[in-house]
Design an enzyme around this catalytic site. Structure first.
Site, PDB file in Angstrom:
ATOM      1  CB  SER A 522      -0.953  -0.053   1.201  1.00  0.00           C
ATOM      2  OG  SER A 522      -1.937   0.916   1.102  1.00  0.00           O
ATOM      3  CG  ASP A 610      -6.579  -3.197  -3.288  1.00  0.00           C
ATOM      4  OD1 ASP A 610      -7.380  -2.492  -2.645  1.00  0.00           O
ATOM      5  OD2 ASP A 610      -5.346  -3.149  -3.141  1.00  0.00           O
ATOM      6  CG  HIS A 642      -5.407  -2.638   0.245  1.00  0.00           C
ATOM      7  ND1 HIS A 642      -4.714  -2.235  -0.872  1.00  0.00           N
ATOM      8  CD2 HIS A 642      -4.936  -1.884   1.274  1.00  0.00           C
ATOM      9  CE1 HIS A 642      -3.853  -1.274  -0.523  1.00  0.00           C
ATOM     10  NE2 HIS A 642      -3.968  -1.057   0.763  1.00  0.00           N
TER      11      HIS A 642
END
Ligand SMILES: *[C@@H]1O[C@H](CO)[C@@H](O)[C@H](O)[C@H]1NC(C)=O
Ligand SMILES: *[C@@H]1O[C@H](CO)[C@@H](O)[C@H](O)[C@H]1NC(C)=O
Ligand SMILES: *[C@@H]1O[C@H](CO)[C@@H](O)[C@H](O)[C@H]1NC(C)=O
Ligand SMILES: *[C@@H]1O[C@H](CO)[C@@H](O)[C@H](O)[C@H]1NC(C)=O
Ligand SMILES: *[C@@H]1O[C@H](CO)[C@@H](O)[C@H](O)[C@H]1NC(C)=O
Length: 665
Positions: A522, A610, A642
């Site tokens: 991320s 995601d 995610h």
């Protein structure tokens, strides 16, 4: 072998001193662990007086509510057959299971109706929901974003155990989605948090900045708001004596996760709606502030003290706040003394009649349970470990404090420092110098505490040193640190990570500056890719999970569009239309702007589902690198979101990362 996460149950019996119930004489050794018997449970909870156990579980797609006591199963309601609501929520965001004082009623949160599933539309006729053929089966149904994909319209549901009936509690304002509900004293009313879903829903996961309020609703449907307007609130917890309700509060929009205040409402004062602040937002730390959810039981038996765990610099600490003095004290071992520090992370699980149950770990010690009684003022807790950890691994860890040089200071928030945790294998495999992997957390407003992490431990066992950096903007350093990163992503955070790496290399000549790797997911993947592009001579390899690559193209696809603007330094409102200026700034702050300079081989791991960071982000980098003949490998997990947290996916990602690092270092 099973590719599933196994849970097991272990029972400990604690025997207190006969003359002092706040002192433990013996802990009986536990028997062998047993398979978690209500394995398929969604929710469970003990009743307050008789200790009945309520369990909501799912078997072959049907949901059942069971009540167990010492004689076995006493009651079973088939919630699917009752057909008053859709699926029960078991997530940490909305989910709850609360027993009334009289033990005759239970409440939980469920989808009001399955969102247009099976082409049926439910209409409210004559006091009940009736399925109708749905003409609009293609109508879009909003949901609450990443990890809450099946959550759209929650409703508070009440079960009356005496008559075996379930019903939806009507009267919740139409513009809010209720959750985290609990009975008020007397069981004639319910407290709940309502998240505003107009004009549209924004993702909730990892976002403590969503407009929400604390409400009280009675069983006739009269509803009133107890918290202030335009705030973000969560985690209501009632004191054992029923006199006081506490909850967490923060600002709407701005940083996606931030330092929160602890509010209290005196129940007797509810009519006036008066609340007061028990613990305020902390700008610069002595005590570093509150950042995390409260356990469901966090009160002392005398209803005067509240215990909680929270990010605190590079640790996770355990704290107590006294309602009378509003003074915060630390209950964990001296965290600033890392020489005598066995546990870097203290997570409070529950407090039962003043017995605190804590999960402690550190980078080389897997989690273990400890217990201790809430101390009297001025006294230290006498902690008892229920079971010594199975082992402490033979690698060492320490905390680094880093001060940015003057040209890397933030002009608006000068004087902030940050930190990192360094984990080193104690016997590098026949080598003189150890390769260093920079492991970067996501968020960005989260933390890498000195706690157990199986990826870190696995890589350390394979001979890599790891540096986990809590760059400015991480939780645990006060609200100013968090605010300092707004508008500075892609520069301040990148420089901080690089500064931490240089500091580690400088202080430890055994680390090999010619074998550096960057890994993270991320925002951590965003930073790893930035390091590769901005310091192409330094880094030899990278592995990134669902990284943000181009913030401009992410704008239209993320479930948290507000954060896309805020992180780049722009104000957000729901009706925002992108401007050329905003898009240009987002592009400029993104790793894609430096992609042409990347030389190091990149491993990308992307989740096809995601909702937070579209997998097309990673795909953009993949194409930019491929077209330049720069080595890149892409792993695609079509069913994952995610976090890439499915068990087989995790295994795949760990092994591929380890092999990729090994190959290129
Ligand atoms: C629960 O109800 C559903 C729907 O009526 C039914 O198909 C299912 O067999 C029931 N389950 C149990 C365990 O009674
Ligand atoms: C969402 O609901 C659908 C249909 O009920 C189901 O097939 C799917 O597995 C659910 N997804 C999650 C993540 O629970
Ligand atoms: C709510 O608060 C945010 C910041 O805390 C502010 O930007 C916004 O204008 C406020 N909205 C309203 C309707 O007051
Ligand atoms: C904690 O440890 C630090 C560093 O060793 C020391 O300076 C400090 O006095 C200690 N604090 C307490 C409360 O023992
Ligand atoms: C290890 O840390 C990373 C980065 O913060 C995190 O994403 C991951 O979930 C952690 N893994 C475990 C097993 O705690």
């Amino acid at each position: 072998v099973r590719c599933s996460r196994l849970r097991y149950l272990q029972e400990f019996t604690l025997i207190s001193e006969s003359n002092n119930h706040k002192s433990i004489r013996t802990v009986l050794p536990p028997g062998p662990s047993q398979f978690f018997f209500y394995f398929f449970r969604l929710l469970s909870g003990f009743s307050p007086i008789r200790g009945l156990r309520a369990v909501i579980r799912e078997t072959s797609g049907h949901q059942l509510l069971e009540i167990w006591n010492c004689h076995g199963l006493r009651k079973c309601l088939n919630l699917t057959a009752l057909n008053k609501h859709g699926r029960v929520y078991d997530d940490a965001q909305f989910g709850c299971l609360s027993w009334s004082e009289c033990e005759n009623k239970l409440l939980y949160v469920a989808e009001r109706t399955e969102c247009l599933s099976a082409g049926l539309l439910f209409c409210f006729f004559g006091g009940t929901w009736v399925p109708m053929p749905n003409q609009d089966r293609s109508l879009y149904c909003e949901d609450w974003g990443e990890a809450l994909t099946n959550r759209s319209e929650p409703a508070i549901c009440v079960v009356d155990l005496e008559i075996g009936a379930a019903s939806v509690l009507e009267g919740v304002p139409p513009d809010v989605s209720p959750g985290q509900a609990l009975w008020a004293p007397g069981s004639q009313a319910v407290f709940f948090i309502g998240w505003y879903h107009e004009p549209f829903r924004l993702g909730l996961k990892f976002c403590s900045n969503r407009r929400s309020a604390l409400f009280k609703i009675d069983l006739c449907g009269h509803c009133e708001r107890l918290s202030g307007e335009n705030l973000s609130v969560s985690n209501p917890r009632l004191s054992p004596d029923g006199s006081t309700l506490i909850y967490l509060q923060g600002a709407v929009f701005g940083p996606h996760n931030q330092c929160l205040s602890l509010q209290q409402v005196l129940y007797l004062d509810l009519e006036s709606g008066e609340t007061s602040t028990l613990l305020d937002v902390v700008s610069r730390p002595q005590f570093a502030g509150m950042y995390e959810a409260l356990p469901s039981c966090c009160w002392s038996a005398d209803s005067q003290r509240v215990m909680f765990s929270s990010a605190c610099r590079n640790w996770k600490g355990l704290f107590l706040v006294d309602r009378r003095s509003k003074i915060v004290t630390s209950l964990s071992d001296n965290l600033s003394d890392s020489s005598s520090q066995l546990y870097g992370s203290w997570k409070l699980l529950t407090v039962q009649r003043d017995l605190m149950v804590v999960c402690c770990s550190s980078p080389n010690t897997p989690p273990t349970l400890r217990v201790g009684f809430v101390p009297r003022a001025g006294e230290a807790v006498s902690w008892q470990t229920l079971q010594e950890p199975l082992m402490t691994f033979d690698f060492s860890w320490k905390v680094l404090d880093v001060t940015p040089p003057s040209d890397e200071e933030n002009a608006n928030y000068p004087g902030l420092d940050f930190g990192a945790v360094l984990v080193k294998p104690s016997r590098p495999l026949g080598e003189t110098r150890t390769p260093l992997v920079v492991f970067i957390h996501g968020g960005p407003h989260s933390q890498f505490p000195a706690e157990w992490n199986s990826t870190t431990a696995g890589l350390a066992k394979l001979g890599f040193a790891l540096l986990m950096v809590n760059y400015r903007g991480s939780t645990g350093f006060g609200q100013h640190s968090i605010l300092s990163l707004i508008g500075q992503i892609g520069s301040q955070d990148v420089k901080d990570v690089q500064r931490a790496v240089l500091t580690a290399l400088e202080r430890d000549p055994n680390l090999d500056p010619d074998r550096l790797a960057a890994i993270g997911g991320s925002h951590g993947g965003f930073l790893a890719c930035h390091l590769l592009g901005q310091y192409p001579e330094s880094y030899k390899v990278c592995a990134a999970r669902n990284p943000v690559i181009n913030a401009a193209t992410l704008l239209g696809t993320s479930d948290i569009v507000d954060w896309r603007y805020t992180s780049a330094g722009f104000h957000y409102s729901y009706d925002q239309i992108p401007t050329a200026e905003a898009l240009a700034a987002m592009l400029q702050k993104s790793p894609i702007a430096h992609a042409a300079k990347i030389k190091a081989p990149v491993l990308l791991m992307l989740g096809g589902r995601d909702r937070r960071v579209s997998p097309h982000q990673g795909m953009e980098l993949y194409k930019a690198l491929k077209s330049r003949g720069s080595p890149v490998r892409l792993l695609w997990f079509p069913e994952d979101g995610h976090s890439l947290s499915r068990v087989d996916t995790q295994v795949d990602c760990f092994l591929n990362t380890a092999l990729w690092l090994h190959q290129h270092l």
